[in-house]
Scaffold this motif. Structure first.
Motif, PDB file in Angstrom:
ATOM      1  N   VAL A  78      -4.162  32.515  50.113  1.00  0.00           N
ATOM      2  CA  VAL A  78      -5.379  31.887  49.597  1.00  0.00           C
ATOM      3  C   VAL A  78      -5.406  30.410  49.966  1.00  0.00           C
ATOM      4  O   VAL A  78      -6.439  29.886  50.394  1.00  0.00           O
ATOM      5  CB  VAL A  78      -5.504  32.074  48.067  1.00  0.00           C
ATOM      6  N   GLU A  79      -4.283  29.730  49.827  1.00  0.00           N
ATOM      7  CA  GLU A  79      -4.220  28.312  50.186  1.00  0.00           C
ATOM      8  C   GLU A  79      -4.629  28.096  51.638  1.00  0.00           C
ATOM      9  O   GLU A  79      -5.412  27.198  51.947  1.00  0.00           O
ATOM     10  CB  GLU A  79      -2.815  27.751  49.956  1.00  0.00           C
ATOM     11  N   GLU A  80      -4.096  28.928  52.514  1.00  0.00           N
ATOM     12  CA  GLU A  80      -4.417  28.803  53.939  1.00  0.00           C
ATOM     13  C   GLU A  80      -5.874  29.152  54.216  1.00  0.00           C
ATOM     14  O   GLU A  80      -6.567  28.440  54.940  1.00  0.00           O
ATOM     15  CB  GLU A  80      -3.493  29.711  54.758  1.00  0.00           C
ATOM     16  N   SER A  81      -6.365  30.221  53.628  1.00  0.00           N
ATOM     17  CA  SER A  81      -7.732  30.682  53.884  1.00  0.00           C
ATOM     18  C   SER A  81      -8.786  29.723  53.349  1.00  0.00           C
ATOM     19  O   SER A  81      -9.804  29.495  53.999  1.00  0.00           O
ATOM     20  CB  SER A  81      -7.965  32.056  53.255  1.00  0.00           C
ATOM     21  N   PHE A 138      -2.445  25.383  45.341  1.00  0.00           N
ATOM     22  CA  PHE A 138      -2.185  25.968  44.031  1.00  0.00           C
ATOM     23  C   PHE A 138      -1.058  25.212  43.349  1.00  0.00           C
ATOM     24  O   PHE A 138      -0.132  24.727  43.997  1.00  0.00           O
ATOM     25  CB  PHE A 138      -1.756  27.434  44.157  1.00  0.00           C
ATOM     26  N   GLU A 139      -1.130  25.172  42.032  1.00  0.00           N
ATOM     27  CA  GLU A 139      -0.037  24.682  41.207  1.00  0.00           C
ATOM     28  C   GLU A 139       0.612  25.915  40.577  1.00  0.00           C
ATOM     29  O   GLU A 139      -0.078  26.729  39.959  1.00  0.00           O
ATOM     30  CB  GLU A 139      -0.592  23.762  40.126  1.00  0.00           C
ATOM     31  N   ARG A 140       1.920  26.058  40.764  1.00  0.00           N
ATOM     32  CA  ARG A 140       2.638  27.183  40.158  1.00  0.00           C
ATOM     33  C   ARG A 140       2.844  26.859  38.681  1.00  0.00           C
ATOM     34  O   ARG A 140       3.276  25.774  38.330  1.00  0.00           O
ATOM     35  CB  ARG A 140       3.979  27.391  40.836  1.00  0.00           C
ATOM     36  N   ARG A 141       2.514  27.835  37.827  1.00  0.00           N
ATOM     37  CA  ARG A 141       2.649  27.652  36.382  1.00  0.00           C
ATOM     38  C   ARG A 141       3.322  28.858  35.759  1.00  0.00           C
ATOM     39  O   ARG A 141       3.395  29.921  36.362  1.00  0.00           O
ATOM     40  CB  ARG A 141       1.276  27.455  35.740  1.00  0.00           C
ATOM     41  N   GLU A 142       3.748  28.694  34.533  1.00  0.00           N
ATOM     42  CA  GLU A 142       4.330  29.769  33.731  1.00  0.00           C
ATOM     43  C   GLU A 142       3.561  29.860  32.420  1.00  0.00           C
ATOM     44  O   GLU A 142       3.261  28.836  31.805  1.00  0.00           O
ATOM     45  CB  GLU A 142       5.801  29.486  33.417  1.00  0.00           C
ATOM     46  N   SER A 143       3.232  31.081  32.016  1.00  0.00           N
ATOM     47  CA  SER A 143       2.529  31.275  30.751  1.00  0.00           C
ATOM     48  C   SER A 143       2.694  32.715  30.297  1.00  0.00           C
ATOM     49  O   SER A 143       2.454  33.640  31.076  1.00  0.00           O
ATOM     50  CB  SER A 143       1.041  30.958  30.922  1.00  0.00           C
ATOM     51  N   SER A 144       3.072  32.900  29.049  1.00  0.00           N
ATOM     52  CA  SER A 144       3.169  34.264  28.539  1.00  0.00           C
ATOM     53  C   SER A 144       1.785  34.896  28.477  1.00  0.00           C
ATOM     54  O   SER A 144       1.624  36.097  28.676  1.00  0.00           O
ATOM     55  CB  SER A 144       3.843  34.294  27.169  1.00  0.00           C
ATOM     56  N   HIS A 157     -12.724  26.775  39.902  1.00  0.00           N
ATOM     57  CA  HIS A 157     -11.276  26.908  39.800  1.00  0.00           C
ATOM     58  C   HIS A 157     -10.838  28.332  40.112  1.00  0.00           C
ATOM     59  O   HIS A 157     -11.629  29.271  40.069  1.00  0.00           O
ATOM     60  CB  HIS A 157     -10.752  26.434  38.436  1.00  0.00           C
ATOM     61  N   PHE A 158      -9.568  28.435  40.470  1.00  0.00           N
ATOM     62  CA  PHE A 158      -8.970  29.684  40.938  1.00  0.00           C
ATOM     63  C   PHE A 158      -7.720  29.967  40.116  1.00  0.00           C
ATOM     64  O   PHE A 158      -6.905  29.073  39.907  1.00  0.00           O
ATOM     65  CB  PHE A 158      -8.557  29.553  42.406  1.00  0.00           C
ATOM     66  N   THR A 159      -7.578  31.218  39.685  1.00  0.00           N
ATOM     67  CA  THR A 159      -6.381  31.654  38.982  1.00  0.00           C
ATOM     68  C   THR A 159      -5.876  32.918  39.665  1.00  0.00           C
ATOM     69  O   THR A 159      -6.616  33.893  39.807  1.00  0.00           O
ATOM     70  CB  THR A 159      -6.674  31.952  37.490  1.00  0.00           C
ATOM     71  N   LEU A 160      -4.629  32.886  40.079  1.00  0.00           N
ATOM     72  CA  LEU A 160      -3.998  34.012  40.768  1.00  0.00           C
ATOM     73  C   LEU A 160      -2.840  34.495  39.917  1.00  0.00           C
ATOM     74  O   LEU A 160      -1.974  33.693  39.529  1.00  0.00           O
ATOM     75  CB  LEU A 160      -3.496  33.547  42.138  1.00  0.00           C
ATOM     76  N   PHE A 174      -8.035  40.425  50.617  1.00  0.00           N
ATOM     77  CA  PHE A 174      -8.509  40.501  49.241  1.00  0.00           C
ATOM     78  C   PHE A 174      -9.788  41.326  49.162  1.00  0.00           C
ATOM     79  O   PHE A 174     -10.662  41.202  49.998  1.00  0.00           O
ATOM     80  CB  PHE A 174      -8.765  39.093  48.687  1.00  0.00           C
ATOM     81  N   HIS A 175      -9.888  42.142  48.129  1.00  0.00           N
ATOM     82  CA  HIS A 175     -11.052  43.005  47.924  1.00  0.00           C
ATOM     83  C   HIS A 175     -11.847  42.492  46.728  1.00  0.00           C
ATOM     84  O   HIS A 175     -11.284  42.297  45.641  1.00  0.00           O
ATOM     85  CB  HIS A 175     -10.612  44.446  47.683  1.00  0.00           C
ATOM     86  N   LEU A 176     -13.149  42.266  46.930  1.00  0.00           N
ATOM     87  CA  LEU A 176     -14.003  41.831  45.828  1.00  0.00           C
ATOM     88  C   LEU A 176     -14.163  42.993  44.853  1.00  0.00           C
ATOM     89  O   LEU A 176     -14.635  44.066  45.218  1.00  0.00           O
ATOM     90  CB  LEU A 176     -15.364  41.371  46.348  1.00  0.00           C
ATOM     91  N   LEU A 177     -13.755  42.776  43.624  1.00  0.00           N
ATOM     92  CA  LEU A 177     -13.800  43.825  42.608  1.00  0.00           C
ATOM     93  C   LEU A 177     -14.966  43.649  41.634  1.00  0.00           C
ATOM     94  O   LEU A 177     -15.493  44.622  41.117  1.00  0.00           O
ATOM     95  CB  LEU A 177     -12.489  43.835  41.807  1.00  0.00           C
TER      96      LEU A 177
END
Length: 105
Positions: free
Chosen positions: A21-24, A29-35, A51-54, A96-99
């Motif tokens: 995604v970053e390249e395209s 992206f910022e790598r994060r941790e969250s339960s 904004h984008f969430t992966l 990626f497939h648009l859902l």
């Protein structure tokens, strides 16, 4: 009109998908941790605009798919508040497939 889109990918890990995604889309992206997001996830942008969430498609509390309609997609990309939905779709179309595509005022 702002679009809220959901994409799925089958054959990449969440970290490999973030690089794709970053390249395209030429973003970082910022790598994060969250339960809440099931552990490791990636975020780009700010909540007040596009904004984008992966993340992984796994609910950390019950182990089921977060997006019940799409359990076959282990990785999800949420594209929120975008004014360039068609451009994003074109750049992500290979892996990626648009859902889901929703327009909101």
């Amino acid at each position: 009109m702002a679009a809220y889109d959901l994409y799925g990918v089958k054959d990449l890990s969440v970290s490999a998908a973030s690089l794709s995604v970053e390249e395209s889309l030429k973003l970082s992206f910022e790598r994060r941790e969250s339960s809440y997001h099931g552990g490791e996830y990636y975020f780009s942008g700010n909540k007040e605009s596009e904004h984008f969430t992966l993340k992984n498609n796994v609910d950390p509390f019950d182990g089921e798919a977060v997006e019940h309609e799409f359990p076959e997609y282990p990785i999800l990309l949420y594209v929120d508040m975008t004014d360039r939905a068609e451009e994003v779709k074109g750049k992500l179309a290979v892996e990626f497939h648009l859902l889901r595509h929703e327009l909101l005022d």
